[in-house]
Design an enzyme around this catalytic site. Structure first.
Site, PDB file in Angstrom:
ATOM      1  N   HIS A  17       0.847  -1.204   0.000  1.00 20.56           N
ATOM      2  CA  HIS A  17       0.000   0.000   0.000  1.00 20.56           C
ATOM      3  C   HIS A  17       0.880   1.253   0.000  1.00 20.56           C
ATOM      4  O   HIS A  17       0.642   2.198  -0.748  1.00 20.56           O
ATOM      5  CB  HIS A  17      -0.868   0.072   1.268  1.00 20.56           C
ATOM      6  CG  HIS A  17      -1.942  -0.967   1.379  1.00 20.56           C
ATOM      7  ND1 HIS A  17      -2.101  -1.742   2.502  1.00 20.56           N
ATOM      8  CD2 HIS A  17      -2.929  -1.332   0.526  1.00 20.56           C
ATOM      9  CE1 HIS A  17      -3.135  -2.549   2.346  1.00 20.56           C
ATOM     10  NE2 HIS A  17      -3.665  -2.313   1.147  1.00 20.56           N
ATOM     11  N   LYS A  41     -17.800  -6.081   7.869  1.00 17.26           N
ATOM     12  CA  LYS A  41     -16.595  -6.893   7.665  1.00 17.26           C
ATOM     13  C   LYS A  41     -15.788  -6.936   8.961  1.00 17.26           C
ATOM     14  O   LYS A  41     -15.507  -5.897   9.556  1.00 17.26           O
ATOM     15  CB  LYS A  41     -15.761  -6.261   6.536  1.00 17.26           C
ATOM     16  CG  LYS A  41     -14.707  -7.180   5.950  1.00 17.26           C
ATOM     17  CD  LYS A  41     -14.146  -6.545   4.677  1.00 17.26           C
ATOM     18  CE  LYS A  41     -12.787  -7.091   4.325  1.00 17.26           C
ATOM     19  NZ  LYS A  41     -12.183  -6.377   3.177  1.00 17.26           N
ATOM     20  N   ARG A  90      -1.871  -5.861  -8.515  1.00 17.57           N
ATOM     21  CA  ARG A  90      -0.783  -6.788  -8.199  1.00 17.57           C
ATOM     22  C   ARG A  90      -0.605  -7.840  -9.282  1.00 17.57           C
ATOM     23  O   ARG A  90       0.493  -8.172  -9.676  1.00 17.57           O
ATOM     24  CB  ARG A  90      -1.070  -7.510  -6.873  1.00 17.57           C
ATOM     25  CG  ARG A  90      -0.908  -6.629  -5.673  1.00 17.57           C
ATOM     26  CD  ARG A  90      -1.486  -7.251  -4.452  1.00 17.57           C
ATOM     27  NE  ARG A  90      -2.915  -7.434  -4.597  1.00 17.57           N
ATOM     28  CZ  ARG A  90      -3.746  -7.713  -3.612  1.00 17.57           C
ATOM     29  NH1 ARG A  90      -3.292  -7.892  -2.403  1.00 17.57           N
ATOM     30  NH2 ARG A  90      -5.034  -7.838  -3.828  1.00 17.57           N
ATOM     31  N   SER A 127      -3.043  -7.630   2.937  1.00 12.03           N
ATOM     32  CA  SER A 127      -3.261  -7.510   4.386  1.00 12.03           C
ATOM     33  C   SER A 127      -3.751  -8.835   4.953  1.00 12.03           C
ATOM     34  O   SER A 127      -3.349  -9.235   6.048  1.00 12.03           O
ATOM     35  CB  SER A 127      -4.304  -6.429   4.677  1.00 12.03           C
ATOM     36  OG  SER A 127      -3.875  -5.181   4.209  1.00 12.03           O
TER      37      SER A 127
HETATM   38  O1  PNS Z   1      -8.746  -2.715   0.546  1.00 12.28           O
HETATM   39  P1  PNS Z   1      -9.988  -3.242  -0.129  1.00 12.28           P
HETATM   40  O2  PNS Z   1     -10.907  -3.884   0.880  1.00 12.28           O
HETATM   41  O3  PNS Z   1      -9.677  -4.147  -1.288  1.00 12.28           O
HETATM   42  O4  PNS Z   1     -10.715  -1.938  -0.713  1.00 12.28           O
HETATM   43  C1  PNS Z   1     -11.925  -2.046  -1.436  1.00 12.28           C
HETATM   44  C2  PNS Z   1     -12.629  -0.699  -1.549  1.00 12.28           C
HETATM   45  C3  PNS Z   1     -12.801  -0.064  -0.191  1.00 12.28           C
HETATM   46  C4  PNS Z   1     -11.788   0.218  -2.408  1.00 12.28           C
HETATM   47  C5  PNS Z   1     -13.986  -0.961  -2.245  1.00 12.28           C
HETATM   48  O5  PNS Z   1     -14.621  -2.016  -1.591  1.00 12.28           O
HETATM   49  C6  PNS Z   1     -14.884   0.254  -2.206  1.00 12.28           C
HETATM   50  O6  PNS Z   1     -14.685   1.194  -2.948  1.00 12.28           O
HETATM   51  N1  PNS Z   1     -15.871   0.220  -1.278  1.00 12.28           N
HETATM   52  C7  PNS Z   1     -16.772   1.315  -1.039  1.00 12.28           C
HETATM   53  C8  PNS Z   1     -18.179   0.957  -1.491  1.00 12.28           C
HETATM   54  C9  PNS Z   1     -18.355   1.221  -2.979  1.00 12.28           C
HETATM   55  O7  PNS Z   1     -18.065   2.292  -3.472  1.00 12.28           O
HETATM   56  N2  PNS Z   1     -18.836   0.161  -3.670  1.00 12.28           N
HETATM   57  C10 PNS Z   1     -19.082   0.229  -5.095  1.00 12.28           C
HETATM   58  C11 PNS Z   1     -17.829  -0.061  -5.902  1.00 12.28           C
HETATM   59  S1  PNS Z   1     -18.110   0.050  -7.620  1.00 12.28           S
END
Ligand code: PNS
Length: 159
Positions: A17, A41, A90, A127
């Site tokens: 990150h 979560k 990645r 993570s």
């Molecule tokens: O670190 P992560 O858990 O892979 O991050 C994922 C994240 C937070 C970037 C993604 O789940 C997100 O944007 N969540 C917010 C909800 C949202 O906008 N959902 C619609 C996505 S198109």
């Protein structure tokens, strides 16, 4: 002013990150690292702890700030006058879901997503793996910043 967001769960922040955040900071005027508040979560660290760890490891970057958000990433972007999301890619396995989210976010609010290929040193890093390895006594030094390593050990010792 090119302000971008690096959204994620950051439970906890890894060196992968940090690599993406620092490279984004070198390319844009301001980077907002946005920690998703997701009550459904299960996380190892609270949102406050994740924000603290991120603030600590990014303190030397004058143009990085850490925020928290709930709901949609695009709503956070609109509220903070941001129109670019920066994400690390990645491996090919990341691509399908990331592309779907990028296209949806563009469809929802015309927010662009820029992908950065991760440093190959960290292409295997997540993570979740860090937490699993640390939980069973494996060595995660070099995969997360020193300050996070200390907190990780302390948290797992409590369990
Ligand atoms: O670190 P992560 O858990 O892979 O991050 C994922 C994240 C937070 C970037 C993604 O789940 C997100 O944007 N969540 C917010 C909800 C949202 O906008 N959902 C619609 C996505 S198109």
């Amino acid at each position: 002013m090119a302000r971008v967001v690096c959204p994620g769960s950051f439970d906890p922040v890894t060196n992968g990150h940090l690599d993406v955040i620092s490279r984004a900071a070198a390319l844009h005027d301001e980077v907002v690292v946005a920690v998703l508040i997701n009550i459904t979560k299960k996380s190892l660290f609270t949102v406050d702890e994740r924000v603290e760890m991120l603030a600590e490891v990014t303190k030397d970057y004058g143009n990085v700030r850490v925020e928290r958000f709930h709901g949609l990433t695009v709503d956070f972007c609109v509220a903070n006058d941001i129109n670019i999301i920066v994400k690390g890619l990645r491996a090919v396995s990341d691509f399908e879901y990331e592309m779907q989210m990028a296209q949806m976010n563009y469809r929802l609010a015309k927010i662009e997503t820029l992908f950065m290929t991760t440093n190959p040193l960290y292409s295997f890093l997540s993570s979740s793996l860090v937490k699993e390895i640390a939980k069973y006594g494996g060595d995660v030094a070099g995969l997360v910043p020193e300050s996070v390593l200390g907190r990780l050990r302390a948290r797992l010792a409590e369990e």
